[in-house]
Design a protein around this motif. Sequence first.
Motif, mmCIF file in Angstrom:
data_model
loop_
_atom_site.group_PDB
_atom_site.id
_atom_site.type_symbol
_atom_site.label_atom_id
_atom_site.label_comp_id
_atom_site.label_asym_id
_atom_site.label_seq_id
_atom_site.Cartn_x
_atom_site.Cartn_y
_atom_site.Cartn_z
ATOM 1 N N PRO A 1 -3.705 3.685 -3.703
ATOM 2 C CA PRO A 1 -2.862 2.892 -4.674
ATOM 3 C C PRO A 1 -1.834 1.815 -4.017
ATOM 4 O O PRO A 1 -1.633 1.718 -2.700
ATOM 5 C CB PRO A 1 -1.871 4.139 -4.947
ATOM 6 C CG PRO A 1 -1.843 5.036 -3.627
ATOM 7 C CD PRO A 1 -3.309 4.963 -3.072
ATOM 8 N N PHE A 2 -1.464 0.917 -4.560
ATOM 9 C CA PHE A 2 -0.644 -0.155 -4.412
ATOM 10 C C PHE A 2 0.707 0.069 -5.395
ATOM 11 O O PHE A 2 0.677 0.511 -6.603
ATOM 12 C CB PHE A 2 -1.079 -1.451 -4.946
ATOM 13 C CG PHE A 2 -2.142 -2.054 -3.815
ATOM 14 C CD1 PHE A 2 -1.817 -2.867 -2.845
ATOM 15 C CD2 PHE A 2 -3.299 -1.559 -4.058
ATOM 16 C CE1 PHE A 2 -2.725 -3.242 -1.856
ATOM 17 C CE2 PHE A 2 -4.201 -1.939 -2.942
ATOM 18 C CZ PHE A 2 -3.933 -2.927 -1.992
ATOM 19 N N ARG A 3 2.130 -0.227 -4.821
ATOM 20 C CA ARG A 3 3.183 -0.419 -5.441
ATOM 21 C C ARG A 3 3.281 -2.036 -5.812
ATOM 22 O O ARG A 3 3.512 -2.762 -4.792
ATOM 23 C CB ARG A 3 4.432 0.122 -4.563
ATOM 24 C CG ARG A 3 5.667 -0.099 -5.330
ATOM 25 C CD ARG A 3 6.730 0.519 -4.374
ATOM 26 N NE ARG A 3 7.813 0.352 -5.119
ATOM 27 C CZ ARG A 3 8.961 -0.576 -5.140
ATOM 28 N NH1 ARG A 3 8.522 -1.626 -4.635
ATOM 29 N NH2 ARG A 3 9.993 -0.574 -6.003
ATOM 30 N N GLY B 1 -4.604 5.433 -12.129
ATOM 31 C CA GLY B 1 -4.188 4.251 -11.847
ATOM 32 C C GLY B 1 -4.947 2.888 -12.193
ATOM 33 O O GLY B 1 -4.991 1.851 -11.728
ATOM 34 N N THR C 1 5.206 -4.854 -7.531
ATOM 35 C CA THR C 1 6.325 -5.540 -8.507
ATOM 36 C C THR C 1 6.384 -6.833 -9.210
ATOM 37 O O THR C 1 7.086 -7.074 -9.971
ATOM 38 C CB THR C 1 7.646 -5.747 -7.218
ATOM 39 O OG1 THR C 1 7.196 -6.598 -6.435
ATOM 40 C CG2 THR C 1 7.884 -4.248 -6.841
ATOM 41 N N ASP D 1 2.442 2.462 -16.106
ATOM 42 C CA ASP D 1 1.485 2.432 -15.073
ATOM 43 C C ASP D 1 1.040 3.814 -15.027
ATOM 44 O O ASP D 1 0.934 4.557 -15.762
ATOM 45 C CB ASP D 1 2.055 1.912 -13.746
ATOM 46 C CG ASP D 1 3.157 2.658 -13.402
ATOM 47 O OD1 ASP D 1 4.020 3.210 -14.061
ATOM 48 O OD2 ASP D 1 3.825 2.641 -12.027
ATOM 49 N N TYR D 2 0.716 4.396 -13.608
ATOM 50 C CA TYR D 2 0.278 5.534 -13.280
ATOM 51 C C TYR D 2 0.785 6.788 -13.887
ATOM 52 O O TYR D 2 2.315 6.488 -13.667
ATOM 53 C CB TYR D 2 0.256 5.854 -12.016
ATOM 54 C CG TYR D 2 -0.263 7.188 -11.476
ATOM 55 C CD1 TYR D 2 -1.730 7.655 -11.335
ATOM 56 C CD2 TYR D 2 0.547 8.045 -11.119
ATOM 57 C CE1 TYR D 2 -2.076 8.761 -10.974
ATOM 58 C CE2 TYR D 2 0.095 9.351 -10.650
ATOM 59 C CZ TYR D 2 -1.443 9.721 -10.770
ATOM 60 O OH TYR D 2 -1.516 11.089 -10.445
ATOM 61 N N THR E 1 2.608 1.643 -10.038
ATOM 62 C CA THR E 1 1.648 2.144 -9.187
ATOM 63 C C THR E 1 0.207 2.251 -9.778
ATOM 64 O O THR E 1 0.152 2.613 -10.773
ATOM 65 C CB THR E 1 2.032 3.699 -8.562
ATOM 66 O OG1 THR E 1 3.331 3.795 -8.365
ATOM 67 C CG2 THR E 1 1.031 4.286 -7.825
ATOM 68 N N ARG F 1 0.844 -1.173 -0.036
ATOM 69 C CA ARG F 1 0.127 0.049 -0.156
ATOM 70 C C ARG F 1 0.957 1.299 -0.051
ATOM 71 O O ARG F 1 1.894 1.146 0.629
ATOM 72 C CB ARG F 1 -0.763 0.195 1.353
ATOM 73 C CG ARG F 1 -1.992 -1.127 1.443
ATOM 74 C CD ARG F 1 -3.065 -0.966 0.313
ATOM 75 N NE ARG F 1 -3.701 0.454 0.344
ATOM 76 C CZ ARG F 1 -5.143 0.230 1.118
ATOM 77 N NH1 ARG F 1 -5.643 -0.566 1.467
ATOM 78 N NH2 ARG F 1 -5.570 1.523 1.015
ATOM 79 N N LEU F 2 0.495 2.375 -0.856
ATOM 80 C CA LEU F 2 1.152 3.566 -0.877
ATOM 81 C C LEU F 2 0.092 4.742 -0.323
ATOM 82 O O LEU F 2 -1.083 4.419 -0.128
ATOM 83 C CB LEU F 2 1.588 4.146 -2.252
ATOM 84 C CG LEU F 2 2.369 3.025 -3.051
ATOM 85 C CD1 LEU F 2 2.355 3.411 -4.367
ATOM 86 C CD2 LEU F 2 3.827 2.951 -2.293
ATOM 87 N N PRO G 1 8.543 -1.215 -10.882
ATOM 88 C CA PRO G 1 7.596 -1.348 -10.010
ATOM 89 C C PRO G 1 6.306 -0.312 -10.585
ATOM 90 O O PRO G 1 6.671 0.637 -11.058
ATOM 91 C CB PRO G 1 7.900 -0.814 -8.609
ATOM 92 C CG PRO G 1 9.484 -0.831 -8.823
ATOM 93 C CD PRO G 1 9.745 -0.811 -10.319
ATOM 94 N N ILE H 1 -2.528 9.190 -3.906
ATOM 95 C CA ILE H 1 -2.161 10.198 -4.891
ATOM 96 C C ILE H 1 -3.218 11.532 -5.056
ATOM 97 O O ILE H 1 -4.283 10.791 -5.730
ATOM 98 C CB ILE H 1 -1.623 9.542 -6.148
ATOM 99 C CG1 ILE H 1 -0.296 8.654 -5.595
ATOM 100 C CG2 ILE H 1 -1.089 10.238 -6.755
ATOM 101 C CD1 ILE H 1 0.051 7.552 -6.560
#
Length: 188
Positions: A69-71, A143, A73, A123-124, A87, A54-55, A85, A58
């Motif tokens: 958001p999630f990061r 996202g 990998t 990604d984002y 987002t 989890r981030l 990675p 944004i």
Amino acid sequence: MRRVTSALTVLCGVGLVLTGCTLLPGQQRDAWRGQAERACLARGDVTPSAYASRLSPINGPGQCGIARPFRVTALSGGTVELSNPATLGCPVIAETERWLEEIVQPAAALYFGSRVVGMRSGDYACRTRNSRRGAPLSEHAFGNAVDVMAFTLSDGREVTVLRGWRGEEDERGFLREVGNLVFHTSLI
């Protein structure tokens, strides 16, 4: 070629119903976006793991952003590594996971006798569709989209979107198979 690349860009897009969005400061994201994220998390479609953390939210500019958001990998329980990675929001992570398991992996087995173990992807990004001035916001701005540029197979082979459409017959067949689907998620 641009048309095919755009099709795969949209491949994992979620909620492609936006029209007339701008990057004007102070505008709010549509309420359904937050509802979709909350519903996805409530269903347990995506949970924090070694591959998805989890981030912080944004926000902005304008409507751009992701509330939860999630990061990421890797996908598919860590078996499909991402080149960088990513987002992403919960809805597109869940749909990309389903796409990998239900469409991509069977197509890789059929055309190559192999599994996909990696993806080169984007990604984002707070931008308009195709980065064109005056265009509506891209789902990347929320996202909700993943650009797929290449797939890495377990045998080490890389199938790129750019070259694969004019590549060997198996590459063309694989890309047709995996590119024939556009995801839409329910809003709640």
